[in-house]
Structures are given as C-alpha cells and as structure tokens.
Design an enzyme around this catalytic site. Structure first.
Site, short mmCIF file in Angstrom:
data_model
loop_
_atom_site.label_atom_id
_atom_site.label_comp_id
_atom_site.label_asym_id
_atom_site.label_seq_id
_atom_site.Cartn_x
_atom_site.Cartn_y
_atom_site.Cartn_z
N HIS A 119 1.08 -0.94 -0.03
CA HIS A 119 0.04 -0.02 0.07
C HIS A 119 1.08 1.07 -0.55
O HIS A 119 0.50 2.24 0.99
CB HIS A 119 -0.64 0.18 1.02
CG HIS A 119 -1.82 -1.18 0.83
ND1 HIS A 119 -2.12 -1.87 0.15
CD2 HIS A 119 -2.73 -1.56 2.02
CE1 HIS A 119 -3.28 -2.61 0.32
NE2 HIS A 119 -3.32 -2.57 1.30
N HIS A 142 -10.47 2.30 0.17
CA HIS A 142 -9.54 0.71 1.20
C HIS A 142 -10.82 0.67 1.62
O HIS A 142 -10.78 0.42 3.34
CB HIS A 142 -8.58 0.62 1.81
CG HIS A 142 -8.06 -0.53 2.29
ND1 HIS A 142 -8.42 -1.07 3.16
CD2 HIS A 142 -7.13 -1.25 1.82
CE1 HIS A 142 -7.96 -2.31 3.27
NE2 HIS A 142 -6.93 -2.95 2.64
N GLU A 197 -11.86 -3.92 -2.93
CA GLU A 197 -10.01 -2.86 -3.67
C GLU A 197 -10.54 -2.70 -5.27
O GLU A 197 -9.67 -3.75 -5.62
CB GLU A 197 -9.50 -2.68 -3.35
CG GLU A 197 -9.43 -3.28 -2.06
CD GLU A 197 -8.33 -3.36 -1.22
OE1 GLU A 197 -6.90 -3.50 -0.88
OE2 GLU A 197 -8.40 -4.49 -0.35
C1 BGC Z 1 -4.61 -6.54 1.70
C2 BGC Z 1 -4.39 -7.70 2.81
C3 BGC Z 1 -3.96 -6.39 3.72
C4 BGC Z 1 -4.97 -5.40 4.38
C5 BGC Z 1 -4.40 -4.12 5.38
C6 BGC Z 1 -5.57 -5.60 1.73
O1 BGC Z 1 -5.37 -4.46 0.90
O2 BGC Z 1 -5.00 -7.31 0.45
O3 BGC Z 1 -3.01 -8.29 2.99
O4 BGC Z 1 -3.26 -7.33 5.22
O5 BGC Z 1 -4.56 -4.61 2.98
O6 BGC Z 1 -5.35 -3.12 5.08
#
Ligand code: BGC
Length: 352
Positions: free
Chosen positions: A111, A182, A316
């Site tokens: 991220h 998210h 997402e």
């Molecule tokens: C990921 C997860 C991660 C999470 C964290 C998601 O987008 O795919 O693996 O733990 O975000 O917030």
C-alpha cells in the site's frame, strides 16, 4: 440496536505536519449521507437506508483523527497509493533503473510504503455540497517512487445512493501507480458482528493465485470448482474454511479477481439479508481485490464496538498486485504527458 449518526466535526479538527484536518459531510435527496476526511482522503462513514427505514453506517472507521492515528489497521476508508497492494521485495525496474521501496509487510512493500497516501493530509475543495475533490502532490522519490506525482481523488454522492470515486494523476518522470479505495464495509452496520453471513457475488472467471508471501505466482487461473467461485452468490462463510493453500496463505479471501466487465456492469456485489442492503461495485479498473478483513485485530470503532477478524470486507478496485514485476499484466506505468484516470462506483439499494 445501535443508532448510527455521522461523527461530529470537532473530532476531526486536528493538525498533522502543520496541516489542518477536517470532516466533510455530503447528503443526498434520498436521505443517504457520507462523511469524508482530508486525512488520507478517506471515507469515514456511509449512512445508508436499510429495509426497516433506519439509516445504518456501513463503513468501519473512527469518530476522530486520533482514532485513525492510533488504529492498528491503517487503511480504513483510505485512498491507497502510490501503489496499493503488494510489490514483491519492494523492488522493481523501470526504464533500466532499479527502485527500492520501504518493506512494511514482511518482505513486501504494501500500500505505497510506510506513510503512503493514507497518512497524508490532502488539500480539499467542496463543490455544491455534492462533490469533494482532494489533492496531493507526492514529491519525486517519496517512499522510493520516481517522479513528482500530482494526484486528485473526488468523491460524489448521487441521488441514486451511489458514491462515485474518481482518481486522476500526472507525473513529471516515468513512474508506476495503482490507486484504490480501502473502505471496509459491514452491511449489518459497522461494529455489528462479522460479515460471514453476507452474500457475495463476483462476476469473474479468473483470479490470481498467490504464494505464501501473498504475491501473485504468475498467470491467472480459473475459479471453477474452487472456493473462489463467486459467480453464483454465496455467503463468505460457505467456503472460507475450505482446505485450500490459497485461503491458508491469506488467512481467508485476500485475492485479485480479473475484471472483464464494462463499467456499466457490476463486477461484484454484497448483500445482507438482515439489513436488506445491497452494495454493487462498478469500476474501470482491470481487477477487484476481495479482502475479508482477515487481519483486523481489535480496534475499537465508531460504535464503541471492536473490529475483529472478518468484521468488514473490502472490494478494492485496482490494477493487479505486483504489476511492476509482471510485464504481462496490464501496465501500471505512467509517463509525462499522460493522464491516469480511473473510477469506482459503490451503489447502495434495498432488496427485500
Ligand atoms: C491487503 C491485505 C492487508 C490489508 C491491510 C489489503 O488490501 O490485501 O493483505 O492485510 O489490506 O489493510
């Protein structure tokens, strides 16, 4: 029953790195309301009518900036960038240069790195109480990514109970990017237990299998006769504990589904019988990452309830994970003179 309200603005009046943060609310004629904050350009709340005529908040989050700062889970409702999802070993090549990013998820960059976009205070502009634009200029080299990236994200609440999110970015040097939202949803109301009873439908025939570090192995595979087949709606509970390495590696569903739908057709939907709320997702992006909140662990949210494992799910919309290291995946490269644009639409309705 929890009575859901929008958080109060005072909780969001804060200062981070010399920039003030705010809470912004939008309401439509159908009675729906959303709250946003410039901290992470994030969706804080979505008050949606349920089948009993109540407004329930279906987005997990906190009633203050302090709550977001202290949360174990950093990504609640956030705009995630520059590169959402994982980049293996935090490394990639672009035009014969190698770039190294911060590792914040085992051996991966997740991220966008440690601060990413989710911990930045974005500039904002509100138009006619219907639309909010957030702006952020990410300097060249931020989190290891090349090029100064000018990014904007707009949120619009329509009278048809849709949240339309539009992303736009330009760069002054070749770079890679992958932007998403998210939000964690619980269509029974945030903090109201887990989402295992939600009926999920994903209109995709293929997904990307991952390795034990949650990096795509390579080629897409068919979901047929696997726990990953959501072409017919089924509850999350139905197959989440099936014997399958894929589910073990991710602790549940945390996988990328290929989107072959035009933006006019929903790529995915979720439905709660309890509230009668249906959420449909439409996007211009080539995939949707379905994540069942497997790593949520004990933050106390807006309702004062704990957000535990499976307490929310995310749809997402994005490009494929680790794309910079997979030349055969749809390109995530942005060059000077080009404009990146994408759209996610979350549409809410009641089905009795
Ligand atoms: C990921 C997860 C991660 C999470 C964290 C998601 O987008 O795919 O693996 O733990 O975000 O917030």
């Amino acid at each position: 029953m929890t009575t859901y309200k929008l958080p109060i603005v005072q909780g969001f009046e804060h200062k981070i790195n010399h920039k003030n943060t705010h809470l912004i609310t939008l309401k439509n004629r159908a009675g729906m309301a959303i709250a946003l904050t410039d901290y992470g350009a994030r969706l804080v709340s979505a008050l949606v009518p349920d089948k009993h005529g109540n407004l329930i908040d279906v987005v997990l989050g906190f009633d203050s900036i302090e709550g977001y700062l202290q949360a174990k889970e950093q990504y609640h409702g956030a705009t995630v960038g520059r590169f959402c999802n994982r980049i293996a070993k935090g490394k990639f090549h672009l035009e014969s240069n190698e770039y190294s990013l911060a590792l914040n998820n085992g051996n991966n960059c997740l991220h966008g790195g440690i601060e990413g976009f989710h911990r930045k205070v974005w500039d904002r502009q509100v138009s006619f109480k219907k639309l909010v634009d957030f702006y952020y200029v990410s300097p060249d080299g931020e989190e290891g990514f090349p090029g100064e990236l000018k990014t904007s994200v707009s949120y619009e609440l329509t009278n048809e109970n849709e949240i339309i999110i539009k992303f736009r970015a330009t760069t002054d040097a070749p770079t890679v990017l992958n932007l998403t939202n998210h939000a964690y949803f619980n269509l029974n109301g945030e903090g109201n237990g887990d989402v295992l009873n939600h009926l999920i439908q994903i209109n995709a025939d293929e997904f990307l299998p991952i390795d034990e570090n949650q990096i795509p192995i390579g080629k897409p595979e068919s979901i047929e006769e696997t726990a990953f087949d959501f072409r017919q709606a089924k509850t999350i509970a139905q197959d989440i504990n099936a014997q399958d390495d894929q589910l073990e590696y991710a602790n549940g569903y945390d996988h990328c589904y290929l989107n072959k739908q035009p933006i006019s057709q929903a790529i995915a939907s979720a439905y709660s019988k309890e509230s009668g709320i249906l959420l449909e997702v439409f996007t211009s992006e080539p995939s949707i990452h379905f994540y069942t909140g497997n790593f949520l662990a004990d933050d106390v949210g807006k309702s004062g309830h704990r957000y535990l494992r499976y307490g929310g799910f995310c749809f997402e919309a994005q490009h494929y994970p680790d794309s910079p290291n997979h030349p055969d995946f749809p390109s995530v490269v942005l060059r000077p003179g080009e404009v990146f644009q994408s759209e996610i639409r979350y549409k809410f309705s009641i089905q009795k």
